[in-house]
Design a protein around this motif. Sequence first.
Motif, short mmCIF file in Angstrom:
data_model
loop_
_atom_site.label_atom_id
_atom_site.label_comp_id
_atom_site.label_asym_id
_atom_site.label_seq_id
_atom_site.Cartn_x
_atom_site.Cartn_y
_atom_site.Cartn_z
N THR A 11 -2.08 -12.44 9.12
CA THR A 11 -1.81 -11.66 10.32
C THR A 11 -2.93 -10.67 10.59
OG1 THR A 11 0.50 -11.85 9.74
CG2 THR A 11 -0.03 -10.26 11.46
N PHE A 14 -6.01 -12.54 11.86
CA PHE A 14 -5.81 -12.97 13.25
C PHE A 14 -6.01 -11.80 14.21
CE2 PHE A 14 -2.15 -13.08 16.41
CZ PHE A 14 -2.92 -13.59 17.43
N GLY A 18 -9.17 -11.36 16.55
CA GLY A 18 -8.77 -11.42 17.96
C GLY A 18 -9.25 -10.20 18.72
N SER A 27 -9.09 -17.36 16.40
CA SER A 27 -8.71 -16.29 15.46
C SER A 27 -7.42 -16.67 14.73
CB SER A 27 -8.60 -14.93 16.15
OG SER A 27 -7.82 -15.01 17.29
N LEU A 28 -6.49 -17.36 15.44
CA LEU A 28 -5.29 -17.84 14.76
C LEU A 28 -5.67 -18.84 13.66
CD1 LEU A 28 -2.92 -18.49 17.81
CD2 LEU A 28 -2.31 -17.13 15.83
N GLY A 31 -7.31 -17.18 10.64
CA GLY A 31 -6.30 -16.56 9.77
C GLY A 31 -5.59 -17.60 8.92
N PHE A 289 -0.17 -21.76 12.66
CA PHE A 289 0.15 -20.43 12.13
C PHE A 289 1.66 -20.33 11.86
CE2 PHE A 289 0.61 -15.90 11.88
CZ PHE A 289 -0.63 -15.40 11.55
#
Lengths: 446, 194
Positions: A11, A14, A18, A27-28, A31, A289
Amino acid sequence: MSAPLILLLMTFLFLFFGYMGVPVAFSLLAGVIVGTMFTDVSLAAIVQKMFDGMDSEALLAIPFFLLVGELMSSANVVVRVANLSMALVGHIRGGLSQVVTVFSMFFSEMSGSTTADVAVISRALSGPMKREGYNPPFIAAIIAAASTIAALVPPSITAVVYGAVGNVSIAGLFMAGIVPGLMIGFGLMIYCYFFGPAGLRRPRAPLRTVAMAAKDASLPLMIPIILLGGILTGWFTPTEAGVVAAIWIIAVIIPALNRKHLAMLPYDFCIAGLIFSLPLITIGAANAFGWMLAYLRGAIVIAGWITSIAGNDPHLIMLLLVLLFTIIGDFIEPVPTIIIFMPLVMALTQAGDINSVHMGVVLIATLAFGLITPPYGLVLLMASKFVGVRFSQALRAALPIYAVFLATIIFTIYFPSVVLWLPKQVIPESVGCFKSPSGAGYICPK
Amino acid sequence: MSLAEKLVLRRQRHLKWPALDRLETILMVMCGIALFGFSTSVAFDILTRTIGHPWLWLQEVTSAFFIYGIFTGAAVATRRNDHLYLTAVAEAMHGRSRLAVEVMVRVVTLSVALCLIYFGYINFLRGFSSFRMPSMTPIASLYVAIPISGALIALFTIEQLVNGCKNGFEHAEEPDAESMLKPLDLPAPQERQS
């Protein structure tokens, strides 16, 4: 590394990437990729989950709704709808701010996209509002607030995603979204009447003018009828209704109202082809995710926290979820939020014995609210950019408008019978009703 | 301006190699073809079902156009900076801090793209053992879009990284000339309301 720590790391990465400027989808994925390295899951499986997230038939509706919105705005046909809105409510106290709200209520039923709504309304009405002396921060605030209606009323793309991911009736979500959507629309009109700038006075449009404006806008206004009528009569799925609406625009509206624009259709298709891929690649990444969140039992842990406070009380469960989604919605967009947290939502829907359509509408309304709250109110950010004011100024102007959204969300939580009345009448199966064994009518869960 | 020229974004030219403009055009056209392709196949699907002679393979065609459209769009959006963003903190920065953040953003994107290439390729190879019904086409025909898209994303990210380091990431931009929608012609108001 323990599961909660991996989840926290995912998290954090991300959000950090982000907010640094990495695209949401990447970015997801970044992560998830880092998180996966601390588990026994293979990265090939994560790429597979990303692919699976996109490969859903229900999501096929999204490109068509986006195409409809793109064609309507690029062919400049929506101006006719704006003129009708002007003829209907331009004379009411608040003037153009009332027009913004009514125009958004019409256009939302064609595009289903909050970002399309905010772009079209800003381009069409922010200039005239500035010229008439409206305060620019207020212009941005009212345009942003009105644009969120598109997240609720059919053909809402947010509802399509929620339905596709949560296995909830999309037609039921469309129908159930109408009451909160209208509540926000009329709530904004009431707010503008009593508390907004008075605007400039126009004479009430004569009935003849209203009739002329309605006639001019009749072809574009057929789109909501095609979409809703087709879905409700069972003729079309939402995807097919989207195709028919796109064909209607290409074969009827553009030749009739803006024939010159036919030459631009290849360009429109290329742009719409690009635009549709953006939410869908994000959906794929969010699916990976969300899968990791479920794999690491994150959803069960959070659901456990919520049920330890709320027990099985459906209202309290929904209030706590609204609180959670308000916080999450302040940082993340609605589509990834829905996909990532769907396992949690499903667990809590079951725990509270809540109707899944009811839960969906409450959460979609909450996420719509998140589009105008800081620090990442996407729609308010876009509106302030289009209008040319600082986000902080637009935010201050939007603060009183939050009351309209909070009242709508609370109403939606506590009055499911009102919210679900329409789907129960039109598509009873969508809200869990089943045919009575006697053959007369339906039996519906309480 | 021709359609091909209009399809190439004029923003952030300092981060782009003109040689890749043609690739951007081709990918944009492919996005349009994908959208047109699956619109047409869904339309035919409705038609053939309505007349009682459904063509089952149309659904395969639809999903193929759909998947290719998504991955092509994701690749070209990287060059055009059209992806969905949470925010762009870097735009408010200047000098070295801006350079550092912009480079970090591209390095993260490049790393993800490399993962898509490698693990997408593994999935592609595995896809030869699963088949799509009713045509029995290996599902690898869809999975191949993942490494190709990853390679294009990597190429466009390297393009921005090299040009950004050479020319700097900061650049004054002309305003978007995208607005085709005219503002409304409104009837003249009479007086300010009280």
